[in-house]
Structures are given as structure tokens and as C-alpha cells.
Write a protein that holds these residues in place. Structure first.
Motif, short mmCIF file in Angstrom:
data_model
loop_
_atom_site.label_atom_id
_atom_site.label_comp_id
_atom_site.label_asym_id
_atom_site.label_seq_id
_atom_site.Cartn_x
_atom_site.Cartn_y
_atom_site.Cartn_z
N SER A 61 -9.38 9.97 -16.57
CA SER A 61 -9.07 8.67 -15.99
C SER A 61 -10.32 7.82 -15.91
O SER A 61 -11.44 8.36 -15.82
CB SER A 61 -8.44 8.82 -14.60
N VAL A 62 -10.16 6.53 -15.95
CA VAL A 62 -11.29 5.60 -15.92
C VAL A 62 -10.98 4.50 -14.90
O VAL A 62 -9.89 3.92 -14.90
CB VAL A 62 -11.53 4.97 -17.30
N CYS A 95 -11.03 0.88 -13.17
CA CYS A 95 -11.03 -0.49 -13.71
C CYS A 95 -10.41 -1.43 -12.69
O CYS A 95 -9.96 -1.01 -11.61
CB CYS A 95 -10.27 -0.55 -15.04
N ARG A 133 -7.15 3.16 -11.45
CA ARG A 133 -7.66 4.05 -12.49
C ARG A 133 -6.60 4.15 -13.58
O ARG A 133 -5.42 4.29 -13.30
CB ARG A 133 -7.97 5.44 -11.92
N GLU A 184 -5.01 6.22 -16.61
CA GLU A 184 -4.92 7.57 -17.16
C GLU A 184 -3.62 7.69 -17.95
O GLU A 184 -2.77 6.80 -17.90
CB GLU A 184 -4.99 8.62 -16.07
N SER A 239 -17.27 2.49 -20.45
CA SER A 239 -16.02 2.84 -19.77
C SER A 239 -14.83 2.22 -20.48
O SER A 239 -13.76 2.84 -20.63
CB SER A 239 -16.07 2.36 -18.32
N ALA A 256 -11.73 4.31 -22.20
CA ALA A 256 -10.31 4.08 -21.90
C ALA A 256 -9.52 3.82 -23.18
O ALA A 256 -8.41 4.31 -23.35
CB ALA A 256 -10.18 2.90 -20.94
#
Length: 814
Positions: free
Chosen positions: A671-672, A674, A687, A689, A786, A790
């Protein structure tokens, strides 16, 4: 003696209310008495003229009289004795005739008095009384002395919709009370002599002057209002259905017969001819006329007329115990047979079968005639007519020239899709009719194989089997070599499965059916994998199998659907659009194309030769091995996706839904973090994902935005995602967001695409298109790395989902 001071028992609101209730109770109890009936009759008798001042009081008086008479009929028979003694019904006639005179005076320019309120109440009162009175003697009085006949013949203001509605309702109510005993009261011999006079009715040489109930109802069968037409036909049908020799003789007299049945048949022929101009040869596209009220009304009227004529052909004959000579029997008792002859000579032969004539003898197009024949067979329950139609269209004749059967077979093979489709619908209605005898079906080659075997027959042993083989060849050609509407193909398949077995098909026809299955599978799989809905393909195939099987086992041939299909087929021919258009790149267009391709595939799968002579399978053919699909979705080499198995339930649980709670992931590989703003000024920290799920052979993956606490704020199915880094801002990620596959599932369950024969050429409603429209996300990340991570997460999950879906669909191509 108490005063009215405080504390008095009548003081206060409660005391007054109680006292009023007691008075009302007494009034209600005493209301249903002979004295009350006499009082109301006196009010009517004293009123000589209707004015605006006394109109409302008269309306209420007649309403109360009706209530008292209905109560008396069920509780106190002496009420009707008083009703007769006071000649109350005479006042009904007096006021109705008075209103008619006022109406005539108003037409001549004199001021009208009273208005239509009293007329409406009188009509309603009589209708309620006739409908609710149960004692036969009470009915006899109502119908005696010619009062009802005078009312029926009265000149009402039929331009007033309310008056028209109440009047036709009264006629219908009266007709429901007709029987051999009551019908005598409706004969009018002139000079005020009514049929209730036994001396007149029993006279063998009595000439019937009129039957007002019949002649008045006949005058409304062509009324512009459909409800009035339907009620008038009901009245006429009820009159024809009375088992009375004298009435039947009256109805079958040439001058009276000509008033009705020939006119109804003429309207049927005119409606079929009008179909050409309104719907079938005007060159309009389906979209332009899909809501054409004139066409819908015309088709509905044609159906109503055909069912009405069939009802007339179901009127039982009266057995004459005396002279049974053929001519006397036919003249007096042959309503059904005479109606059949009328229908055949004035509609079937010149209009329907006439369309098969070579040259300019036809009065309508072949498409319209075949449509009408299919509707007639669907409505027909008379065995003699059903057999006659079956023989005319399916039996070979020894006469020279092109027979109707030859022309019918040729229409099945016609290059015109509308003609061929209409012929299929007509053949289907004949094959499905339970009123066609086995002998007639066998003569025409339409006897089902199972029934033929039960009768001791053997395939291929006689000329009749050759007839059946001719139908089979034409139907397989229609199914495999044309892009006809799916509904027409389903009807053709229903017939084919009754006539053919796997052995009787032959290798060439089996190969044609197998090839159709292979081609349909290839188009479906490639179309799915090349579009944004590939994750839906396996789910749709599994979900829609049962409905596809039902459509083949029980095809739908409702009037509006059939005529719309023929219009679409005609438009396709006229526009020369036999080659299907390429699916659109947009999600709505691609989804529509995929649904159409799915239906063609499932139809072809149900036509596999091994299914002939056997029941269709309940379950869809198996797709890919679920264990291999799970392995593809949980590749340990690339584990950046959260996998959630769906242990039980249905394919609906494959979707991740907004508002759902999931276990919050802090793993930066999966997960990233944002930011996103769905509304101006309201930025959310989330996040992104990917969550993958597998149910049986169906797999799904969704990119989700999860807020703190594990709540899913937004979902984007991976199959439709296109993730791109912004060209000017490396920290921004743009994503195309497709609708969930359940929206496409809803489209597949609807009637979309059932009409248009063009793959993907059906038109969605605005609501359906809106639900399939793509959305858009713009995600902001803390840095460019990042954002790229993603994007990679989405692309990796999409690749893995493609591999799993290809494994799932692979058996369809084998």
C-alpha cells in the motif's frame, strides 16, 4: 329537572358527541325500512323537472334508493314488492328521457338545464343495482316493462367521457346477467311489445324487430377509446354466448350478422395492412420508432381483435332436437363455424396467405402477413382452424404451381432477415400450438420425434420424414448462416430440438453447429480480453447460463417484442449493416458488446449436437481449474497484492464495496499513502492498495482507497484501470476508474440487446449508459517514487488478473 349548568350529562364535548352517536345509530338502523324507501320515492315523484337547484338532492336520492334496494334484495324481499308497487323504475326512465330532451334542446341553441350529474347518477345507480341484485325475480322486474331497453336506446351525450364510461359499463353489467330467462326482456318487437310477453316470444312466425343491447354495443366497437371498444366487444360476446334459440336465430340473420363479425374481420385485415406503413416498411431505425405509440396501439388492437374472434369461435353450438338438417343446423347454431368461414375468406386467404402469391395479388408485405399468422396461431384455440392453418402452411399439395408450403419454406431461407425471422415466429407458433392435431402436425413434418416414436414411427422411413428434414435444413441455415435476432434464433432452436435427434442431424449439420460454437467462443474470449471488462467474463458466463437455457426452452414471443425484432431486422437490411461494428473503446460500448457476444456464445453452447434428444444441462460448462487460478492470483514472486479467498456465497462477493471495512495495511510494499479530493476543499488522506478475491473459477482485483481505521472510501476494478503519471507533476497519478462488474451483470439480466440483431448494436437507456460510464481519480503522493510505486502496483495486479482470467476462459476455446 337539571339545568344546562356545569356538570350536566349533556354538557361538554364528550356528552354532545355521545348523544350525536346515539342519534346516528338510530338513524342508521331505521334507514333501511319500507318507510324510508317510500319517502325517497315520494321525493322523486314530486320532482317534475331537474334544475340546478334540485339536481344535487335528486342525485343523492337515487343513490340512497340503490342502497336500499340492494339491502332489501339480500335481507327483505318485500322491498322489491314496494319498488314494483310504487313504479319507481318509471321515474328513472322519466328523468333519463327528460335529460335527453334537454340535450336535444341544447343542440338547437336553447339553454340546457340540470347538467350531466343526474345522468351519471342514474346510470351508476342502475349499474350497481343490476350488478348486485341476486334474486332472479328482482332482475325480472328491473328488465321488464321495456324500461331498460328505453334507457339503452336513449340519446346520451357520448362526447362526455364520464357519461360514455358509465353507459358502456351499464351495458357490460347487463350483458353479464343475460341467460335464456332474462334475454327475452331485451327483444323489442315494436309498438312497445317486449320479448318478456310470452305470447309474442313463443310465436313461431314472430319477426324480431330489434335487440337494442346488441345493436347499441355494435355501434361502439370502433370507438377511439380502447376501453370502450373492449367493453363493447365483451357485451357482444356475452350476447352471442346466450344459449337461446330465438336469439341465435336473430344474430345469424344476414342483416344482423353483417353488423358485427364481418366488420371485425375487416378491421383485422386493415390492421395488418396498416402495420406495413406504420412499422415494417418505412425504413425507420429501431431507435426512432421504439416508443412509437401508434405502432404499439396498432399491435395491441390486432392482438385484441384476434383473441376476440377466437372467443367467438369458441361459442358452443345449440343442439336442435327437432330438425337436424345441415342447413337449418348451420343457420341457427353455427356461430363458431360461421365466424371461422368469415375469418378465412376475408382475412386468412386474401391477406395472410395472399402474401405468398407471386405478382401483385398480395394486399400486405410477407413480413406483416407472417407476423399476423403467428399472432393468429397464438390466439387460436379452435382445432379445426388450427389444423387448417397448419395444413395450408406446412402440407405439400399436388396442385401445380408454388404451394403455400413451398413459399413458406422459401421465406425461412430468405436473405431478408425480417422475412426469415417472421417465418420462424410463424412456424414456432404452429409447432407450439396444442390445438394442432398429431395427424396435421405429422402431415406437415412438424410432429416431435418423441411423439412420433411413441406412435410407432421411425425416422427416415417415409415422405413425412423428408418434410421434417426440409424444416431442419432451413432452420439450421437460419441459425448458422445469418445474423438474425437472437430471439428468433431461440425460437428456431426450440423447433429444431423437437424435430431432430443427434443421429438425424448428419455430420455436415453437426459440423456447422460445432463451428458456430467455436466461432462464438473465440469472439467472446478475444473480445473480453481486449476490453476493460475481462474480469467479468467468467462471472457472466456462470451467472447467465440458467437464463440462456430458459430462453431456449421457453422462448418469449410477446407482440411488442416480436414486432420490434422484425423492425430491427428490417432496418438492418435496409442499412446494409450485416457486418457488426467494432466494439467501442469506452466502457459502456465495450460492456454492451461483451453482453451481446456472451449471449451468442451461450446460445451456441446450448446447440451442441450432443444436447439433441436430451435435456439441456442445468449447469454451465466448467471453466478453468480454480486451484490454478488461485496460484496465478497469489504469485509468491510478486506478492504486492492482498488476497482474500471467497469461501462461500456467490460471485457478488467478489466485489469490494465502498464503505466496507478491511484490515488496515501498513506494509509499504502493498500500500502507498496518498491524498485525494472527491469534493472541492475536502482532501482525504488514504492509502491505495489492491485486494484480490477468487470464487470458483472467477477472479477479481480492485484498487481501493482505504482511510484510517480500514474503511474503504473508493473502489476501482483493476481490469478497467489505466494508471498514468502526470506529464508535468511527477507526484500525481491519474487513474481511469471503471464501474463494478455488477453493473454489467445488471445489463446482462435486462432486455438490452434482445431486439437488435447486430452484435453490440443494441441501444442502452440513458440510465444504463450512465451506470457504466468511467470515472477518474487524481492521487497526490509525497514524492515521485511513491507515485511510480503505486502505478506499478496497479499494473502488476492487472497483469496477474489477466493471466488468471485467461486460465479461466481457456476451456471455452478447447
Amino acid at each position: 329537572h337539571r339545568t344546562a349548568g356545569a356538570g350536566g350529562w349533556w354538557s361538554g364535548g364528550g356528552g354532545r358527541e355521545m348523544f350525536a352517536n346515539l342519534l346516528n345509530a338510530v338513524k342508521r338502523r331505521d334507514r333501511f325500512t319500507l318507510e324510508e324507501l317510500r319517502r325517497l320515492n315520494d321525493v322523486v315523484a314530486r320532482t317534475t323537472t331537474v334544475t340546478t337547484a334540485n339536481r344535487d338532492a335528486l342525485v343523492e336520492t337515487f343513490r340512497e334508493i340503490a342502497e336500499l334496494m340492494i339491502w332489501g334484495d339480500q335481507n327483505e324481499p318485500s322491498f322489491f314488492d314496494a319498488f314494483v308497487e310504487m313504479r319507481t323504475l318509471t321515474h328513472f326512465s322519466r328523468f333519463i328521457n327528460q335529460q335527453a330532451r334537454h340535450r336535444a334542446a341544447h343542440r338547437q341553441g336553447q339553454p340546457a338545464r340540470g347538467g350531466s350529474h343526474l345522468t351519471l347518477q342514474l346510470l351508476q345507480t342502475l349499474s350497481i343495482m343490476v350488478q348486485n341484485i341476486q334474486l332472479e325475480t328482482s332482475l325480472f322486474y328491473l328488465f321488464s316493462n321495456n324500461h331498460v331497453n328505453e334507457l339503452i336506446e336513449c340519446d346520451f351525450d357520448f362526447d362526455d367521457e364520464e357519461v360514455m364510461a358509465y353507459y358502456i359499463s351499464l351495458l357490460k353489467t347487463i350483458s353479464l346477467k343475460l341467460n335464456p330467462a332474462t334475454v327475452q326482456f331485451f327483444f323489442d318487437y315494436g309498438d312497445g311489445v317486449q320479448g318478456g310477453n310470452k305470447k309474442c316470444s313463443e310465436a313461431p312466425d314472430a319477426k324480431l324487430a330489434s335487440f337494442p343491447l346488441f345493436t347499441r354495443a355494435v355501434g361502439f366497437v370502433e370507438h377511439p377509446e380502447s376501453m370502450v371498444r373492449a367493453a363493447a366487444r365483451t357485451v357482444v360476446l356475452n350476447v352471442f354466448g346466450v344459449h337461446d334459440k330465438e336469439l341465435r336465430r336473430y344474430l345469424l340473420k344476414p342483416e344482423n350478422w353483417a353488423l358485427y363479425v364481418p366488420r371485425v374481420v375487416d378491421r383485422i385485415a386493415a390492421a395488418v395492412e396498416s402495420l406495413d406503413g406504420v412499422a415494417l416498411v418505412d425504413g425507420s431505425s429501431p431507435a426512432e420508432i421504439s416508443h412509437d405509440g401508434e405502432r404499439s396501439n396498432l399491435v395491441a388492437e390486432l392482438g385484441d381483435l384476434l383473441y376476440h374472434v377466437n372467443d367467438l369461435m369458441c361459442v358452443p353450438d345449440l343442439l336442435d332436437s327437432g330438425d337436424k338438417s345441415h342447413s337449418r343446423y348451420e343457420d341457427e347454431n353455427g356461430v363458431a363455424s360461421k365466424t371461422e368461414r368469415e375469418l378465412w375468406s376475408k382475412f386468412v386467404e386474401p391477406t395472410a396467405l395472399g402474401s405468398f402469391k407471386q405478382g401483385g395479388g398480395a394486399t400486405s408485405s410477407m413480413t406483416a402477413a407472417l407476423f399476423a399468422l403467428s399472432r393468429l396461431m397464438q390466439a387460436c384455440t379452435r382445432t379445426t382452424l388450427a389444423n387448417r392453418l397448419c395444413e395450408a402452411l406446412t402440407k405439400k399439395t399436388s396442385r401445380e404451381g408454388v404451394s403455400s408450403r413451398d413459399a413458406f419454406v422459401a421465406s425461412l431461407k430468405s436473405p431478408r432477415l425480417d422475412v426469415a425471422s417472421a417465418a420462424v415466429f410463424a412456424l414456432y407458433s404452429i409447432a407450439k400450438s396444442c390445438h394442432v392435431s398429431d395427424e396435421a402436425a405429422e402431415e406437415g413434418g412438424l410432429l416431435p420425434v418423441q411423439r412420433k416414436e411413441a406412435m410407432g414411427g421411425d425416422w427416415g422411413e417415409d415422405e413425412k420424414s423428408e418434410f421434417a428434414d426440409e424444416w431442419i435444413a432451413a432452420l439450421i441455415k437460419f441459425i448458422t448462416e445469418t445474423q438474425a435476432p437472437l430471439a428468433a434464433k431461440q425460437c428456431a432452436t426450440w423447433i429444431l430440438r423437437r424435430l431432430a435427434t443427434r443421429e438425424s442431424l448428419g455430420n455436415e449439420r453437426k459440423s456447422a453447429l460445432d463451428k458456430m460454437m467455436v466461432d462464438a467462443a473465440r469472439v467472446f474470449v478475444h473480445g473480453a480480453m481486449d476490453g476493460p471488462w475481462f474480469d467479468s467474463a467468467s462471472c457472466l458466463f456462470t451467472q447467465e447460463w440458467a437464463s440462456a437455457r430458459r430462453a431456449v426452452e421457453q422462448p418469449s414471443t410477446q407482440d411488442d417484442a416480436v414486432i420490434s425484432i422484425l423492425i430491427a431486422a428490417r432496418a438492418q437490411d435496409d442499412q446494409d449493416t450485416l457486418n457488426p461494428p467494432s466494439p467501442s473503446d469506452s466502457s459502456p460500448g465495450a460492456g454492451a458488446a461483451l453482453v451481446a457476444q456472451l449471449r451468442e456464445l451461450m446460445f451456441a453452447a446450448l446447440l451442441r449436437p450432443e444436447f439433441f434428444g436430451a435435456a439441456l444441462p442445468l449447469d454451465a460448462p466448467p471453466l478453468g481449474d480454480p486451484s490454478l487460478i488461485i496460484d496465478a492470483m497469489t504469485d509468491t514472486v510478486d506478492s504486492d497484492t492482498r488476497y482474500e479467498p471467497v469461501a462461500a456465497g456467490s460471485t457478488a462477493e467478489l466485489e469490494v464495496k465502498e464503505g466496507e471495512f478491511v484490515v488496515e495495511s501498513k506494509d509499504t510494499d502493498r500500500s502507498v499513502a496518498c491524498r485525494v479530493a472527491f469534493e472541492p476543499g475536502r482532501e482525504l488522506h488514504v492509502r491505495i492498495e489492491v485486494i484480490s478475491r477468487v470464487y470458483g473459477s472467477c477472479a477479481s482485483a480492485s484498487a481501493v482507497l482505504v482511510s484510517e481505521g480500514g474503511r474503504v472510501r473508493a473502489v476501482a476494478p483493476i481490469a478497467g484501470c489505466v494508471a498514468e503519471i502526470d506529464s508535468k507533476h511527477a507526484k500525481w497519478l491519474h487513474m481511469r476508474v471503471r464501474s463494478p462488474w455488477s453493473q454489467l451483470s445488471a445489463l446482462a439480466k435486462s432486455s438490452f440487446g434482445q431486439i437488435s440483431p447486430v452484435i453490440g448494436g443494441g441501444r442502452m437507456t440513458a440510465s444504463q449508459r450512465r451506470k457504466l460510464q468511467d470515472g477518474h481519480w487524481t492521487l497526490a503522493f509525497s514524492d515521485a517514487e511513491s507515485a511510480e510505486r503505486a502505478r506499478g502496483l496497479v499494473e502488476s495486479a492487472r497483469l496477474r488478473l489477466r493471466i488468471a482470467t485467461e486460465m479461466s476462459l481457456a476451456p471455452l476455446l478447447s
